[in-house]
Enzyme design. Sequence first.
Site, PDB file in Angstrom:
ATOM      1  CD  GLU A  33     -50.431 -80.167 -78.335  1.00  0.00           C
ATOM      2  OE1 GLU A  33     -51.177 -81.544 -78.611  1.00  0.00           O
ATOM      3  OE2 GLU A  33     -49.564 -79.880 -78.575  1.00  0.00           O
TER       4      GLU A  33
ATOM      5  N   GLY B 278     -52.333 -82.589 -71.397  1.00  0.00           N
ATOM      6  CA  GLY B 278     -53.269 -83.973 -69.553  1.00  0.00           C
ATOM      7  C   GLY B 278     -54.654 -82.993 -70.625  1.00  0.00           C
TER       8      GLY B 278
ATOM      9  CB  THR C 237     -60.876 -81.591 -71.956  1.00  0.00           C
ATOM     10  OG1 THR C 237     -60.555 -81.766 -72.836  1.00  0.00           O
ATOM     11  CG2 THR C 237     -61.227 -80.312 -71.984  1.00  0.00           C
ATOM     12  CB  ALA C 238     -61.826 -80.755 -66.922  1.00  0.00           C
TER      13      ALA C 238
ATOM     14  CD  GLU D  81     -59.342 -88.013 -73.482  1.00  0.00           C
ATOM     15  OE1 GLU D  81     -59.253 -87.266 -72.528  1.00  0.00           O
ATOM     16  OE2 GLU D  81     -58.455 -88.670 -73.942  1.00  0.00           O
TER      17      GLU D  81
ATOM     18  CE  LYS E  84     -48.343 -81.474 -61.512  1.00  0.00           C
ATOM     19  NZ  LYS E  84     -48.339 -83.149 -61.265  1.00  0.00           N
TER      20      LYS E  84
ATOM     21  CB  CYS F 138     -53.488 -88.392 -76.302  1.00  0.00           C
ATOM     22  SG  CYS F 138     -52.527 -87.963 -76.899  1.00  0.00           S
TER      23      CYS F 138
END
Length: 487
Positions: A256, A234, A236-237, A391, A181, A290
């Site tokens: 990651e 993607g 962190t949450a 971030e 996806k 990132c």
Amino acid sequence: MSVYSINHIMQVISNYINGHLVQPLSGKYLDNYNPATGEIYSHIPDSDESDVENAYKAANEAFKSWSQMPSEQRFKIINKIAELIDSKNEELAIAESIDQGKPVWLAKNEISRAAQNFRFYATAAMQFASESHNIDGHAVNYTIKAPIGVVGCISPWNLPLYLFSWKIAPALATGNCVVAKPSEITPMTAFMLSEICNEAGLPDGVLNIVHGLGPKVGNAIVSHPGIKAISFTGGTATGRHIASVAAPMFKKLSLELGGKNPNIIFADCDFDKAVKTSVSSSFLNQGEICLCGSRIYIEKSIYEKFKIAFLKEVEKQIVGNPLDDNTKIGAIVSNQHFEKVLGHIKIAVEEGGKILCGGKAVNPASNPGGWFIEPTVIENLNAECRTNQEEIFGPVVTLTPFDSEEEVIQMANGTVYGLACTIWTENLGKAHRTAASVNAGIIWINCWLLRDLRTPFGGMNQSGVGREGGYNAMNFFTEMKNVCIKI
Ligand code: NDP
């Protein structure tokens, strides 16, 4: 220098399941925006679990013959995908630029890196061998590395085809079948990849691409009992949520995640190189990488000199039409992200930050409806404030002076993240000491974004779990089985 034009026909994206371009079973579609105009330019499938189930079934069905295919034959197909991506570089780059907002010259570079991912892993699969361990001549062990089966790959919107291929290529090369996806915000080049895969002769069902929303399609992939491993890049949450679903099912997980990377400038650096590269590491891809260095720490004795030179370089960064080769900074990927970045700039000011340049949205004459933000440089903030902790993932950096090596290492390590760090010094001992002390999975000394696909890639702490790159990714996508024989 050229300015590319846009095809104004509304495009409709399809899922790619069992080798066919198909509609979502629900028949529903989502709007896809061009961030440089703020207008809807395509529709993408609003898929759900039933589409993921079909993708899984196709992948599962294809697994036996794909995993047993002679590696040279598999190599030829995956390598053909790389060749086709290269041959369609400009077409893909324009599509990526319209979908994501990045300058088209940068997209060209990333598309060729996507081709490299397929080429690299196609070749690596030919070299990926079993290990053997002899026990003092009276027994021998050999370790089989077998494909896992059906695996899930979920990627973000910032480097769409590059990060998508970074996962899919090693998964396919090691003999797995994939349900993938892309981000619903940037689906276009993943859709174009479907057609490329058919052209390359990839057997039906080996790769399946399901478009749609993360909480629906992504979640259905992560929670599917038959999908045994998840490779996710993607935020962190989202990574935390995925881990909470996948870990109790004992899935293999590669995460990651986000970063808040320090860029450390020592007084004894090669000054001009440090300034120029820091502008790139701050603002390339609108700061939506990132690996961008968003916290710039400068040794106090050169702080003012660096600040003046850095701001002078930032002034040259033309914000504008991503399809114009003169543009350095394109559009922010979505309206939601645009508002988020502006919100962070507001927080920085509330925290006492002094904006040295930028700080506002801009409307280039060529693109009045798009989502553009000026490159923004802020000083006068402490290392603990939200601006230096969270971030932002946009064209926003802070400048902070430091007194000593010890102090800067403490500041560099003072966030929950640990993805990347850049160090500028001509002193070899200091470079090695700092590299050893900073908690980050990737350290660059006197350079930034210099990539070798063989090296381990990933972060520490809340920047991720596991490493991709080279044989790390191939080990991730295989199950090891040790066989011990007594002689
Ligand atoms: P998100 O975490 O929002 O989304 C990443 C992917 O996960 C998208 O495809 C998204 O779908 C999907 N997703 C969202 N919710 C779920 C869910 N519940 N279950 C499964 N999948 C889900 O990240 P962004 O797309 O916003 O990307 C930016 C982030 O990615 C930044 O934090 C950045 O640092 C990080 N990143 C990390 C890299 C690394 O190598 N460490 C490299 C590049 C980016 P959808 O978009 O449709 O919602």
